[in-house]
Design a protein around this motif. Structure first.
Motif, PDB file in Angstrom:
ATOM      1  N   LEU A   1      33.024  47.932  41.019  1.00  0.00           N
ATOM      2  CA  LEU A   1      32.908  46.882  41.023  1.00  0.00           C
ATOM      3  C   LEU A   1      31.870  46.236  40.696  1.00  0.00           C
ATOM      4  O   LEU A   1      31.352  46.268  42.129  1.00  0.00           O
ATOM      5  CB  LEU A   1      34.293  46.538  41.331  1.00  0.00           C
ATOM      6  N   GLU A   2      31.209  45.645  39.991  1.00  0.00           N
ATOM      7  CA  GLU A   2      30.799  44.430  40.045  1.00  0.00           C
ATOM      8  C   GLU A   2      30.728  42.907  40.040  1.00  0.00           C
ATOM      9  O   GLU A   2      31.244  42.805  39.152  1.00  0.00           O
ATOM     10  CB  GLU A   2      29.707  44.482  39.212  1.00  0.00           C
ATOM     11  N   SER A   3      30.954  42.640  41.044  1.00  0.00           N
ATOM     12  CA  SER A   3      31.861  40.755  41.233  1.00  0.00           C
ATOM     13  C   SER A   3      33.325  40.964  41.768  1.00  0.00           C
ATOM     14  O   SER A   3      33.612  40.076  41.806  1.00  0.00           O
ATOM     15  CB  SER A   3      31.521  40.555  40.960  1.00  0.00           C
ATOM     16  N   ALA A   4      33.679  42.215  40.667  1.00  0.00           N
ATOM     17  CA  ALA A   4      35.530  41.827  41.276  1.00  0.00           C
ATOM     18  C   ALA A   4      35.523  40.830  40.705  1.00  0.00           C
ATOM     19  O   ALA A   4      37.015  40.549  41.189  1.00  0.00           O
ATOM     20  CB  ALA A   4      35.807  42.165  42.494  1.00  0.00           C
ATOM     21  N   PRO A   5      35.729  40.056  39.064  1.00  0.00           N
ATOM     22  CA  PRO A   5      36.490  39.126  38.818  1.00  0.00           C
ATOM     23  C   PRO A   5      38.107  39.069  38.428  1.00  0.00           C
ATOM     24  O   PRO A   5      38.492  38.217  38.509  1.00  0.00           O
ATOM     25  CB  PRO A   5      36.081  38.593  37.290  1.00  0.00           C
ATOM     26  N   GLY A   6      38.029  40.324  37.875  1.00  0.00           N
ATOM     27  CA  GLY A   6      39.535  40.921  37.798  1.00  0.00           C
ATOM     28  C   GLY A   6      40.901  40.435  38.665  1.00  0.00           C
ATOM     29  O   GLY A   6      41.650  40.623  38.642  1.00  0.00           O
ATOM     30  N   LEU A   7      39.976  40.817  40.214  1.00  0.00           N
ATOM     31  CA  LEU A   7      40.664  40.859  41.054  1.00  0.00           C
ATOM     32  C   LEU A   7      40.921  39.453  41.238  1.00  0.00           C
ATOM     33  O   LEU A   7      42.682  38.463  41.951  1.00  0.00           O
ATOM     34  CB  LEU A   7      40.204  41.246  42.620  1.00  0.00           C
ATOM     35  N   ASP A   8      39.864  38.460  40.712  1.00  0.00           N
ATOM     36  CA  ASP A   8      40.127  36.990  41.652  1.00  0.00           C
ATOM     37  C   ASP A   8      40.881  37.227  42.876  1.00  0.00           C
ATOM     38  O   ASP A   8      39.894  37.259  43.596  1.00  0.00           O
ATOM     39  CB  ASP A   8      41.343  36.187  40.850  1.00  0.00           C
ATOM     40  N   ALA A   9      42.142  36.313  43.650  1.00  0.00           N
ATOM     41  CA  ALA A   9      41.843  36.215  45.027  1.00  0.00           C
ATOM     42  C   ALA A   9      43.563  37.124  45.095  1.00  0.00           C
ATOM     43  O   ALA A   9      43.799  37.247  46.307  1.00  0.00           O
ATOM     44  CB  ALA A   9      42.367  34.550  45.069  1.00  0.00           C
ATOM     45  N   ASN A  10      43.368  38.188  44.008  1.00  0.00           N
ATOM     46  CA  ASN A  10      44.464  38.897  44.662  1.00  0.00           C
ATOM     47  C   ASN A  10      44.608  40.197  45.460  1.00  0.00           C
ATOM     48  O   ASN A  10      43.872  41.280  44.240  1.00  0.00           O
ATOM     49  CB  ASN A  10      45.343  39.164  43.244  1.00  0.00           C
ATOM     50  N   VAL A  11      44.102  39.676  46.325  1.00  0.00           N
ATOM     51  CA  VAL A  11      43.330  41.219  47.497  1.00  0.00           C
ATOM     52  C   VAL A  11      44.082  42.330  47.621  1.00  0.00           C
ATOM     53  O   VAL A  11      43.933  43.797  47.521  1.00  0.00           O
ATOM     54  CB  VAL A  11      43.261  41.094  48.988  1.00  0.00           C
ATOM     55  N   GLU A  12      45.407  42.312  47.549  1.00  0.00           N
ATOM     56  CA  GLU A  12      46.398  43.439  46.943  1.00  0.00           C
ATOM     57  C   GLU A  12      46.813  44.501  45.678  1.00  0.00           C
ATOM     58  O   GLU A  12      47.242  45.271  46.209  1.00  0.00           O
ATOM     59  CB  GLU A  12      47.618  42.853  47.214  1.00  0.00           C
TER      60      GLU A  12
ATOM     61  N   LEU B   1      28.652  54.143  38.217  1.00  0.00           N
ATOM     62  CA  LEU B   1      29.366  53.687  37.073  1.00  0.00           C
ATOM     63  C   LEU B   1      29.550  52.054  37.554  1.00  0.00           C
ATOM     64  O   LEU B   1      31.179  52.374  38.035  1.00  0.00           O
ATOM     65  CB  LEU B   1      30.164  54.212  36.175  1.00  0.00           C
ATOM     66  N   PRO B   2      28.911  50.725  37.500  1.00  0.00           N
ATOM     67  CA  PRO B   2      29.339  49.885  37.903  1.00  0.00           C
ATOM     68  C   PRO B   2      31.017  49.197  36.982  1.00  0.00           C
ATOM     69  O   PRO B   2      30.189  49.785  35.587  1.00  0.00           O
ATOM     70  CB  PRO B   2      28.106  48.993  37.838  1.00  0.00           C
ATOM     71  N   VAL B   3      32.105  48.438  36.795  1.00  0.00           N
ATOM     72  CA  VAL B   3      32.715  48.065  35.601  1.00  0.00           C
ATOM     73  C   VAL B   3      31.650  46.656  35.940  1.00  0.00           C
ATOM     74  O   VAL B   3      32.554  45.777  36.901  1.00  0.00           O
ATOM     75  CB  VAL B   3      33.936  47.989  36.141  1.00  0.00           C
ATOM     76  N   PHE B   4      30.845  46.041  35.256  1.00  0.00           N
ATOM     77  CA  PHE B   4      30.510  44.579  34.578  1.00  0.00           C
ATOM     78  C   PHE B   4      31.778  43.830  34.226  1.00  0.00           C
ATOM     79  O   PHE B   4      31.846  44.125  32.985  1.00  0.00           O
ATOM     80  CB  PHE B   4      29.653  44.573  34.548  1.00  0.00           C
ATOM     81  N   ILE B   5      32.283  42.997  34.095  1.00  0.00           N
ATOM     82  CA  ILE B   5      32.685  42.100  32.877  1.00  0.00           C
ATOM     83  C   ILE B   5      32.375  40.074  32.362  1.00  0.00           C
ATOM     84  O   ILE B   5      31.632  39.964  33.433  1.00  0.00           O
ATOM     85  CB  ILE B   5      34.076  41.388  33.593  1.00  0.00           C
ATOM     86  N   ASP B   6      32.362  40.800  31.047  1.00  0.00           N
ATOM     87  CA  ASP B   6      30.957  39.984  30.448  1.00  0.00           C
ATOM     88  C   ASP B   6      31.846  38.439  30.484  1.00  0.00           C
ATOM     89  O   ASP B   6      32.485  39.063  30.668  1.00  0.00           O
ATOM     90  CB  ASP B   6      30.356  40.404  29.221  1.00  0.00           C
TER      91      ASP B   6
END
Length: 345
Positions: free
Chosen positions: A111-122, A52-57
């Motif tokens: 996660l698909e492309s992980a835009p929720g992370l931005d650069a916050n790898v932590e 189940l990918p989490v894709f953010i429109d």
């Protein structure tokens, strides 16, 4: 018979955006909507493992990306808990094996492309704790971590945060997904990776020269890590000729990837999107296209997971042996999940 072979095999679909459709409903409808609309299709198609990918429109980016990411993860947990008699959200290979033994469908969060992370790898450990086990770090465009395949002419490698993300995912026991990553980004990941990687929904560039597809060199390199390339079913990624939007053309891509990477490194990443788009897009926009591609087009008989047995039929027609078909349908992905999911470095 092909029906028996398909039914008895473990069938793994490594990319279905159904969470987008489910989360478009009110939260109290998530579990029943999944049961009414999607479970019958998964059962008819014989699906045993569903990623189940989490894709953010775009409408949620950038400010609402993390909030929508969390909402979709919560949706996955809710629909699993509300349908516990038939599905289970799995965190590692042993849970997948147990779920399959119980005759249920194993769900795996990605996660698909992980835009929720931005650069916050932590935040990757936080998402891991919430159940995410697979992730990619770019889609078509540029992110804080890497360039997507639509930007591959830049020749950009991963950013410092992208490099940190690869290392953190390996430490946690998350599988890195290179689908949608630019060619130079894929090369960079392959330099960094010490564990198997996968492409959850990518086809063969040698047969359809599109930036979303993988070159032979990339396919060989992914296979060399012990990973799996899961073939995308979207017709526009299979051929530039609508007359070739067929299951036989899909099998051509499978055959090519087998010839390049080996029979142990191929799977199915259908990317069924037509029904999802109908559910989340206003009626005025049903002819939705993306970068010149008609993403609403489907292979006849393969508009959704219910038609997956036609792939088994076509593989048999093309001369694949039963044991090879079982690997393609799901055993290769199951092997990868057993050895990698939830296994910290």
């Amino acid at each position: 018979m092909s029906t028996d072979l398909h039914r008895d095999a473990v069938v793994a679909d490594t990319h279905n955006d159904l969470l987008m459709a489910v989360t478009a409903r009110p939260a109290e409808r998530w579990a029943p909507f999944f049961r009414e609309r999607w479970l019958p299709q998964l059962h008819e198609g014989g699906v045993d493992i569903q990623v189940l990918p989490v894709f953010i429109d775009d409408q949620y980016r950038p400010e609402g990306a993390l909030r929508q990411t969390l909402r979709m993860i919560e949706c996955a947990h809710t629909l699993a808990e509300g349908n516990a008699d038939t599905v289970r959200l799995c965190l590692d290979g042993s849970q997948i094996d147990q779920t399959l033994a119980e005759g249920k469908i194993a769900l795996v969060l990605a996660l698909e492309s992980a835009p929720g992370l931005d650069a916050n790898v932590e935040l990757l450990p936080t998402l891991y704790r919430l159940g995410v086990r697979i992730a990619s770090i770019a889609h078509w465009g540029r992110t804080a971590l890497a360039d997507g395949s639509g930007e591959e002419e830049t020749g950009s490698r991963l950013t410092a945060a992208g490099v940190a993300a690869v290392r953190e995912m390996e430490r946690l026991g998350m599988i890195f997904d290179v689908s949608h990553l630019s060619a130079s980004g894929v090369a960079h990941v392959l330099e960094l990776a010490t564990r198997p990687i996968m492409a959850t929904h990518s086809s063969a560039r040698a047969l359809r020269d599109h930036h979303r597809n993988l070159s032979d060199e990339q396919i060989r390199a992914i296979a060399a890590t012990g990973g799996v390339v899961c073939v995308n079913f979207l017709p526009a990624f299979l051929s530039d000729d609508p007359a070739e939007y067929t299951v036989d053309r899909l099998v051509d891509h499978i055959e090519h990837i087998v010839s390049v990477g080996g029979i142990d490194h191929v799977g199915l990443g259908p990317d069924f999107i037509r029904e999802v788009m109908h559910d989340v897009t206003p009626p005025c926009c049903e002819a939705f296209g993306f970068s010149g591609l008609d993403v609403m087009a489907t292979i006849p008989g393969l508009a959704g997971p219910a038609g997956l047995s036609s792939v088994t039929d076509a593989l048999l027609k093309h001369g694949f042996a039963d044991e090879e078909i079982v690997k393609i349908l799901g055993d290769n992905v199951l092997r990868l999940f057993r050895t990698q999911l939830g296994r910290p470095a």
